[in-house]
Scaffold this motif. Structure first.
Motif, short mmCIF file in Angstrom:
data_model
loop_
_atom_site.label_atom_id
_atom_site.label_comp_id
_atom_site.label_asym_id
_atom_site.label_seq_id
_atom_site.Cartn_x
_atom_site.Cartn_y
_atom_site.Cartn_z
N ASP A 1 -47.73 -6.71 -22.37
CA ASP A 1 -47.11 -7.73 -23.19
C ASP A 1 -45.59 -7.61 -23.04
O ASP A 1 -45.08 -6.53 -22.69
CB ASP A 1 -47.51 -7.54 -24.65
CG ASP A 1 -47.13 -8.71 -25.54
OD1 ASP A 1 -46.81 -9.80 -24.98
OD2 ASP A 1 -47.13 -8.56 -26.77
N GLY B 1 -49.41 0.98 -27.70
CA GLY B 1 -48.77 0.03 -28.61
C GLY B 1 -47.28 -0.09 -28.40
O GLY B 1 -46.64 -0.97 -28.98
N THR B 2 -46.70 0.78 -27.58
CA THR B 2 -45.27 0.74 -27.29
C THR B 2 -45.04 0.96 -25.80
O THR B 2 -45.92 1.46 -25.09
CB THR B 2 -44.51 1.84 -28.06
OG1 THR B 2 -44.90 3.13 -27.56
CG2 THR B 2 -44.78 1.77 -29.56
N GLU C 1 -45.16 4.70 -24.99
CA GLU C 1 -46.52 5.21 -24.92
C GLU C 1 -47.20 4.79 -23.62
O GLU C 1 -47.94 5.58 -23.02
CB GLU C 1 -47.32 4.70 -26.12
CG GLU C 1 -48.70 5.33 -26.27
CD GLU C 1 -49.44 4.83 -27.50
OE1 GLU C 1 -50.56 5.33 -27.73
OE2 GLU C 1 -48.92 3.95 -28.22
N LEU D 1 -42.62 -5.91 -27.55
CA LEU D 1 -43.32 -4.72 -28.01
C LEU D 1 -42.73 -4.13 -29.29
O LEU D 1 -42.87 -2.95 -29.56
CB LEU D 1 -43.31 -3.65 -26.91
CG LEU D 1 -44.05 -4.02 -25.62
CD1 LEU D 1 -43.89 -2.93 -24.57
CD2 LEU D 1 -45.53 -4.28 -25.90
N GLU E 1 -55.08 2.53 -24.01
CA GLU E 1 -54.36 1.46 -24.69
C GLU E 1 -53.08 2.03 -25.28
O GLU E 1 -53.04 3.19 -25.70
CB GLU E 1 -55.21 0.84 -25.78
CG GLU E 1 -55.71 1.82 -26.82
CD GLU E 1 -56.48 1.15 -27.94
OE1 GLU E 1 -55.89 0.29 -28.62
OE2 GLU E 1 -57.67 1.47 -28.12
N CYS F 1 -51.32 -2.62 -22.78
CA CYS F 1 -50.15 -2.36 -23.60
C CYS F 1 -49.80 -3.61 -24.40
O CYS F 1 -49.38 -4.62 -23.84
CB CYS F 1 -48.97 -1.94 -22.74
SG CYS F 1 -47.48 -1.55 -23.70
N ASP F 2 -49.98 -3.54 -25.72
CA ASP F 2 -49.66 -4.64 -26.63
C ASP F 2 -49.41 -4.02 -28.00
O ASP F 2 -50.17 -3.14 -28.43
CB ASP F 2 -50.81 -5.65 -26.69
CG ASP F 2 -50.38 -6.97 -27.32
OD1 ASP F 2 -50.02 -6.96 -28.51
OD2 ASP F 2 -50.42 -7.99 -26.63
N ASP F 3 -48.36 -4.47 -28.68
CA ASP F 3 -48.02 -3.84 -29.95
C ASP F 3 -48.86 -4.34 -31.12
O ASP F 3 -48.78 -3.78 -32.22
CB ASP F 3 -46.53 -4.01 -30.26
CG ASP F 3 -46.13 -5.46 -30.47
OD1 ASP F 3 -46.73 -6.33 -29.81
OD2 ASP F 3 -45.21 -5.72 -31.27
N HIS F 4 -49.67 -5.38 -30.93
CA HIS F 4 -50.52 -5.89 -32.00
C HIS F 4 -51.92 -5.27 -31.90
O HIS F 4 -52.62 -5.47 -30.90
CB HIS F 4 -50.62 -7.42 -31.94
CG HIS F 4 -49.33 -8.10 -32.29
ND1 HIS F 4 -48.44 -8.52 -31.33
CD2 HIS F 4 -48.79 -8.42 -33.49
CE1 HIS F 4 -47.39 -9.08 -31.93
NE2 HIS F 4 -47.58 -9.03 -33.24
N VAL F 5 -52.30 -4.54 -32.93
CA VAL F 5 -53.57 -3.82 -32.92
C VAL F 5 -54.75 -4.77 -32.77
O VAL F 5 -55.69 -4.51 -32.00
CB VAL F 5 -53.73 -2.98 -34.21
CG1 VAL F 5 -55.09 -2.29 -34.23
CG2 VAL F 5 -52.62 -1.96 -34.33
N ARG G 1 -54.94 -6.06 -29.20
CA ARG G 1 -55.47 -5.01 -28.32
C ARG G 1 -56.98 -4.88 -28.47
O ARG G 1 -57.72 -4.75 -27.49
CB ARG G 1 -54.82 -3.66 -28.61
CG ARG G 1 -53.42 -3.51 -28.10
CD ARG G 1 -53.06 -2.04 -27.84
NE ARG G 1 -53.42 -1.14 -28.91
CZ ARG G 1 -52.67 -0.89 -29.97
NH1 ARG G 1 -51.52 -1.52 -30.11
NH2 ARG G 1 -53.06 -0.01 -30.89
#
Length: 222
Positions: free
Chosen positions: A64, A44-45, A48, A67, A42, A17-21, A24
């Motif tokens: 992370d 992003g929020t 999610e 987020l 995976e 889980c990480d908001d930066h593509v 990730r």
């Protein structure tokens, strides 16, 4: 991911889980080469991550802290570790924080939310892999600098607040003003102000918000 030997232990199932593509993608590529680790999803929020964790039954969620929009990593961690267990395993996943933030407040919030480990993104890949395997077994995994901060805080003597000062600090944490605190504790406003000055001095702060933040960090509140 390296396949386990026949009859060997099953790989650790990971949800990232990480908001930066880009971050990730880098983590997925890195973890794909790690022995005994399988990335199952995976996110992003935080929202999610919660939905995927309930459906994918990961052993460990690599989390992370920041987020973007929505709930942050700390709140997501709290919901993952205290919510209903996933359907497949019958238990909640372990959460391993992976972040660039190493402040005392961030570390304390994450650990209190139920994180099994706290790693910095500057760690070597081998350290990350080892921490994932440790987290999957429920063992604490901390980066060196984070462990140092935790130990320093444990050794730090807590401010010696009087019972009355603790009462006022508890009222302060609820958002009450001086007049409301005075009424709640049956004392005068002048007495409240005097106690607040002493509390500020002992905690090393000069604002009400600062006093509450330090009190929470050092667990001085009920």
């Amino acid at each position: 991911m390296t396949e386990p030997a026949a009859g060997g232990p099953a790989p650790v199932r990971i949800l990232v889980c990480d908001d930066h593509v880009v971050v990730r993608a880098g983590l997925l590529a890195l973890l794909d080469s790690a022995p005994g680790i399988e990335v199952v999803g995976e996110a992003g929020t935080g929202e999610e991550a919660l939905a995927l964790a309930a459906r994918l039954d990961p052993d460990v969620v690599l989390m992370d802290l920041q987020l973007g929009t929505g709930i942050d990593g700390v709140e997501t961690t709290r919901r993952l570790t205290t919510g209903a267990p996933t359907a497949g395993t019958g238990r909640a996943p372990h959460v391993l924080v992976l972040t660039t933030y190493d402040t005392d407040a961030d570390i304390t919030r994450a650990i209190e939310a139920g994180a099994t480990g706290y790693l910095l993104k500057a760690e070597r890949p081998e350290e990350l892999f080892a921490a994932i395997h440790a987290a999957a077994r429920g063992r604490t995994a901390l980066s060196g600098p984070v462990a140092g901060r935790v130990m320093a805080n444990l050794r730090k003597p807590r401010p010696a607040l009087t019972d009355r000062e603790r009462d006022i600090l508890a009222q302060l944490a609820t958002g009450l003003g001086n007049r409301e605190i005075a009424r709640a504790l049956f004392i005068s406003e002048a007495t409240v102000k005097t106690h607040l000055r002493r509390i500020y001095d002992k905690l090393g702060v000069d604002t009400r918000a600062g006093a509450v933040a330090v009190a929470k960090e050092q667990r001085l509140l009920p």
